[in-house]
Design a protein around this motif. Sequence first.
Motif, PDB file in Angstrom:
ATOM      1  N   THR A   1      18.550  44.316  18.458  1.00 28.44           N
ATOM      2  CA  THR A   1      19.312  43.781  19.570  1.00 28.44           C
ATOM      3  C   THR A   1      19.542  42.284  19.352  1.00 28.44           C
ATOM      4  N   ILE A   2      20.806  41.890  19.470  1.00 24.83           N
ATOM      5  CA  ILE A   2      21.173  40.488  19.300  1.00 24.83           C
ATOM      6  C   ILE A   2      21.739  39.995  20.627  1.00 24.83           C
ATOM      7  N   GLU A   3      21.299  38.837  21.070  1.00 24.31           N
ATOM      8  CA  GLU A   3      21.871  38.278  22.280  1.00 24.31           C
ATOM      9  C   GLU A   3      22.607  36.991  21.941  1.00 24.31           C
ATOM     10  N   VAL A   4      23.851  36.917  22.408  1.00 24.64           N
ATOM     11  CA  VAL A   4      24.629  35.691  22.255  1.00 24.64           C
ATOM     12  C   VAL A   4      24.684  35.011  23.612  1.00 24.64           C
ATOM     13  N   ARG A   5      24.170  33.792  23.669  1.00 24.99           N
ATOM     14  CA  ARG A   5      24.006  33.113  24.949  1.00 24.99           C
ATOM     15  C   ARG A   5      24.823  31.826  24.949  1.00 24.99           C
ATOM     16  N   SER A   6      25.503  31.588  26.035  1.00 31.72           N
ATOM     17  CA  SER A   6      26.261  30.331  26.142  1.00 31.72           C
ATOM     18  C   SER A   6      26.395  29.949  27.601  1.00 31.72           C
ATOM     19  N   ASP A   7      27.044  28.831  27.864  1.00 31.03           N
ATOM     20  CA  ASP A   7      27.257  28.383  29.235  1.00 31.03           C
ATOM     21  C   ASP A   7      28.032  29.423  30.030  1.00 31.03           C
ATOM     22  N   SER A   8      28.870  30.193  29.318  1.00 35.47           N
ATOM     23  CA  SER A   8      29.771  31.098  30.027  1.00 35.47           C
ATOM     24  C   SER A   8      29.216  32.507  30.102  1.00 35.47           C
ATOM     25  N   GLY A   9      27.897  32.659  29.980  1.00 34.66           N
ATOM     26  CA  GLY A   9      27.323  33.987  30.106  1.00 34.66           C
ATOM     27  C   GLY A   9      26.761  34.492  28.795  1.00 34.66           C
TER      28      GLY A   9
ATOM     29  N   TYR B   1      33.927  41.508  43.684  1.00 39.35           N
ATOM     30  CA  TYR B   1      35.121  40.662  43.741  1.00 39.35           C
ATOM     31  C   TYR B   1      34.852  39.300  43.110  1.00 39.35           C
ATOM     32  N   THR B   2      33.755  38.700  43.481  1.00 41.15           N
ATOM     33  CA  THR B   2      33.436  37.357  43.006  1.00 41.15           C
ATOM     34  C   THR B   2      33.242  37.325  41.494  1.00 41.15           C
ATOM     35  N   ASP B   3      32.627  38.359  40.964  1.00 37.13           N
ATOM     36  CA  ASP B   3      32.415  38.396  39.524  1.00 37.13           C
ATOM     37  C   ASP B   3      33.749  38.561  38.791  1.00 37.13           C
ATOM     38  N   LEU B   4      34.618  39.369  39.365  1.00 31.99           N
ATOM     39  CA  LEU B   4      35.932  39.517  38.758  1.00 31.99           C
ATOM     40  C   LEU B   4      36.653  38.173  38.721  1.00 31.99           C
ATOM     41  N   ARG B   5      36.571  37.443  39.813  1.00 33.03           N
ATOM     42  CA  ARG B   5      37.255  36.162  39.876  1.00 33.03           C
ATOM     43  C   ARG B   5      36.663  35.191  38.863  1.00 33.03           C
ATOM     44  N   GLU B   6      35.362  35.282  38.683  1.00 33.49           N
ATOM     45  CA  GLU B   6      34.704  34.406  37.712  1.00 33.49           C
ATOM     46  C   GLU B   6      35.190  34.720  36.291  1.00 33.49           C
TER      47      GLU B   6
ATOM     48  N   VAL C   1      42.120  44.720  34.484  1.00 33.37           N
ATOM     49  CA  VAL C   1      41.597  45.925  33.839  1.00 33.37           C
ATOM     50  C   VAL C   1      40.600  45.565  32.746  1.00 33.37           C
ATOM     51  N   ARG C   2      40.900  44.518  31.985  1.00 36.94           N
ATOM     52  CA  ARG C   2      39.960  44.054  30.966  1.00 36.94           C
ATOM     53  C   ARG C   2      38.588  43.783  31.568  1.00 36.94           C
ATOM     54  N   GLU C   3      38.560  43.026  32.664  1.00 40.54           N
ATOM     55  CA  GLU C   3      37.281  42.690  33.277  1.00 40.54           C
ATOM     56  C   GLU C   3      36.534  43.942  33.723  1.00 40.54           C
ATOM     57  N   LEU C   4      37.270  44.854  34.351  1.00 43.27           N
ATOM     58  CA  LEU C   4      36.618  46.074  34.829  1.00 43.27           C
ATOM     59  C   LEU C   4      36.096  46.912  33.669  1.00 43.27           C
ATOM     60  N   MET C   5      36.836  46.906  32.580  1.00 42.94           N
ATOM     61  CA  MET C   5      36.428  47.715  31.439  1.00 42.94           C
ATOM     62  C   MET C   5      35.214  47.105  30.758  1.00 42.94           C
ATOM     63  N   LEU C   6      35.170  45.798  30.688  1.00 43.01           N
ATOM     64  CA  LEU C   6      34.040  45.143  30.027  1.00 43.01           C
ATOM     65  C   LEU C   6      32.795  45.173  30.904  1.00 43.01           C
ATOM     66  N   ARG C   7      32.981  44.922  32.192  1.00 45.56           N
ATOM     67  CA  ARG C   7      31.827  44.750  33.061  1.00 45.56           C
ATOM     68  C   ARG C   7      31.349  46.033  33.705  1.00 45.56           C
TER      69      ARG C   7
ATOM     70  N   LEU D   1      38.111  35.765  35.561  1.00 40.53           N
ATOM     71  CA  LEU D   1      39.558  35.589  35.479  1.00 40.53           C
ATOM     72  C   LEU D   1      39.947  34.174  35.889  1.00 40.53           C
ATOM     73  N   PRO D   2      39.470  33.186  35.145  1.00 46.11           N
ATOM     74  CA  PRO D   2      39.748  31.794  35.530  1.00 46.11           C
ATOM     75  C   PRO D   2      41.247  31.533  35.573  1.00 46.11           C
ATOM     76  N   GLY D   3      41.685  30.922  36.640  1.00 43.75           N
ATOM     77  CA  GLY D   3      43.102  30.602  36.780  1.00 43.75           C
ATOM     78  C   GLY D   3      43.810  31.496  37.775  1.00 43.75           C
ATOM     79  N   ILE D   4      43.226  32.658  38.096  1.00 44.95           N
ATOM     80  CA  ILE D   4      43.916  33.556  39.017  1.00 44.95           C
ATOM     81  C   ILE D   4      43.751  33.039  40.447  1.00 44.95           C
ATOM     82  N   ALA D   5      44.795  33.178  41.217  1.00 45.14           N
ATOM     83  CA  ALA D   5      44.706  32.823  42.629  1.00 45.14           C
ATOM     84  C   ALA D   5      44.041  33.973  43.364  1.00 45.14           C
ATOM     85  N   THR D   6      43.229  33.655  44.330  1.00 43.29           N
ATOM     86  CA  THR D   6      42.437  34.692  44.994  1.00 43.29           C
ATOM     87  C   THR D   6      43.314  35.725  45.697  1.00 43.29           C
TER      88      THR D   6
END
Lengths: 210, 210
Positions: A137-145, A37-42, A26-32, A44-49
């Motif tokens: 507008t401020i953008e925070v950029r990192s390896d993880s998005g 499906y693939t983005d959700l999995r990305e 739900v967190r992922e859906l609310m934020l994004r 949610l690191p650690g979740i089994a598909t």
Amino acid sequence: VRSYGQYCALAKSLDVVGDRWTLLVVRELMLRGPSRYTDLREGLPGIATNLLADRLRVLERAGLLAREDAPPPIATTLFSLTSRGAELRPVLDALVNWGVPYIAEGPAPGEELRSHWLAWPAEQFLRDDEPDSPPATIEVRSDSGSVVIEVGGGELRARPGRAALADVVIEGDPHSAFRVLSGQLPLHVARAMGVHVHGDTRAIARVSRI
Amino acid sequence: VRSYGQYCALAKSLDVVGDRWTLLVVRELMLRGPSRYTDLREGLPGIATNLLADRLRVLERAGLLAREDAPPPIATTLFSLTSRGAELRPVLDALVNWGVPYIAEGPAPGEELRSHWLAWPAEQFLRDDEPDSPPATIEVRSDSGSVVIEVGGGELRARPGRAALADVVIEGDPHSAFRVLSGQLPLHVARAMGVHVHGDTRAIARVSRI
DNA sequence: CCGCATCCGGGGCGATACTG
DNA sequence: CAGTATCGCCCCGGATGCGG
């Protein structure tokens, strides 16, 4: 999936969203917003598909989530929260709020991190201190998005994604970036730690901790 | 007990209180105050005794719960929430609130029920409509225990237990009693359904749904 | 009695492999 | 891209035992 079998509003809620991973989905859906499906999995690191597939199915049956097959040229399935699912917002707010002390120390080694996870604490704990200045507008950029933070009129919004035109870009690990924005970490110290900042730093200075 | 390993306030919260039964244990402690092991188990029908012991241990280690060996003549262990544990109140409020639609239909056959579980929805959804009238005490009594509802000055408090001197006593199944108090079920209909009411029914009339 | 510990099926969970 | 299939493991649920 197993019910507590108790006639109690709390137990009923946990019957639906109490399973492992469910509230994080739900967190992922609310934020994004509507997500593949693939983005959700990305996110949610650690979740089994198979677990992700199962949770999505259960959430759909419970009426918290809708699945739409996007038309061509997208040609993919999009998952999005229904209004009932969006009503979980106060629940997540309360849990995020309660969990803030646990992230005060910074990430532990080996711990997963996605920059958009910090969008939540950002909206809850940062504010625009200069409501009369023009929006920025401020953008925070990192390896993880990336996360875009928009300030203006005393309001502050954070969302995952890139900015079309950012006044300032903070590049580095998200936790340091967040500390810079909250005023806990002076800019020059952050720069010495390897955080790169380009653009108009006044947009950073106008943000402070609630 | 297994961590999500995510640097996210929500995931961190769920690391602590996301396990099965954990939040229901917190519910009991919050409703009852300092409690004995046996009383907790009574309020958590369906839990395995080893699981309750385990959850209490984990909650103690996480600093949400304190265990005190009461002195003689009580000579029993009391479990109570620490201030950190009590801070979960907004989380439970939000979950209870979200779960209310699931209890609107009344209890399903075979479902467990404890009258004190309704103390939460009572405080959230009932109010004192006559703040200028003198305070009154209502007792809801059933096979599964009793709840005392105190109204006065526009405030309404509900807690498990018996009243020393109640203005009115409602005896019957808790769901019907709740519907009577909320004005959804007329008193004479409830009486025909086997609900017994003794005392000053004006104390019931002054209560209404928010 | 009170507060557990132990033992033992069954199923949810985690990881990897595989597929339309 | 969006899942299904499979398998081992450990957590959970239920019963019983047991010391203080």
